[in-house]
Design an enzyme around this catalytic site. Sequence first.
Site: not given
Length: 340
Positions: A12, A36-37, A126, A128, A150, A154, A178-179, A199, A295
């Site tokens: 990735g 898969s991605n 993340s 997040t 998501y 994490k 990670y930022f 996104n 969000g």
Amino acid sequence: MSKRILLTGGAGFIGSHTYVSLVEGGYEAVILDDFSNSSPGVLDRLRVITGRAVPCIRGSIQDRALVCRVLRDENISAVVQFAAFKAVGESVAQPLRYYDNNVGGMIGLLQSMNDAGCRNLIFSSSATVYGEPESVPIAESARRSINSPYGHTKLIIEDMLGALHQSDPRWAIGTLRYFNPVGAHPSGLIGEHPRDIPNNLMPYVTQVALGQREYLSIFGADYDTPDGTGVRDYIHIQDLANGHLFALKAILEKAASFVVNLGTGVGYSVLDLVRNFEAANDVAVPYRIVARRPGDIASCFADPRLANTLLGWQAKLGLRDMCTDAWRWQQHNPRGYDAT
Ligand code: UDP
């Protein structure tokens, strides 16, 4: 003999750049990816950049027998785990898929590692996990909160890793929050290529600049920020990849366990990024201000000092490099790896 590191999800965006950093840092890296991605096309690019064959196994971290076999047969010293889904909106629509793949996948991987006696791990977390921060810059000690399935995956994994380390101190675990990683390898050979409509901001900007999309929608200009648009800590993917090298050294050489932010400590708004991109690349990025994205938060940037103190790492590249490198990648690979 150099140590062998398994990069799960190594094909990735972040994994592929980290692969290069680790090989250049003297490690032997092996990729495990189910694609898969991501695209197998990245492997040939990695071979060109590093000048050597790229060991890669196609498979899932959920396949315990496979992972155990790889860990043993390849004599793996540490795992850097990137294999996870990462789209916030998708996780709201399909929460079970996210919990299964991200949390379930992680449990399987940890069990395989334990069975194989490999207990050195770097985990991709993340920013997040900070949810809506009470203040910025955000230190690692800040309160964590959930704003999507998501983010919850994490957070659950961070807690699981903490418990695992408590239960058995043989585990050395580096958790990296990670930022906003952007940019690409300066060769233009590897970069970020979202499969669908991007996104994230930077891939959207590069596609607009190339004329693949008509304009950028800026999600809200009424935030409590200097120009009203959202502020984020964009970090060059090369710096982020390098952070993994420093983290790996800390867990392997000092048996350290830690949770650190990987960010620059500088916040830029959406408009800052657009204007810098236009100026750095001499290209127009038409945009329209639209409604806020559900969000989203106003401002999020790191206090990056702990990573410097603990690991001796800090980000070196600025927004201009992020913009020129992202643009080079996009121009050379308008359809990513598969169709060039
Ligand atoms: N953003 C935007 N238009 C887009 C994508 C993102 O205005 O098409 C804004 C978003 O609202 C946020 C910033 O860009 O303020 C970074 O968003 P991204 O999705 O890249 O990262 P994250 O929200 O995870 O920080």
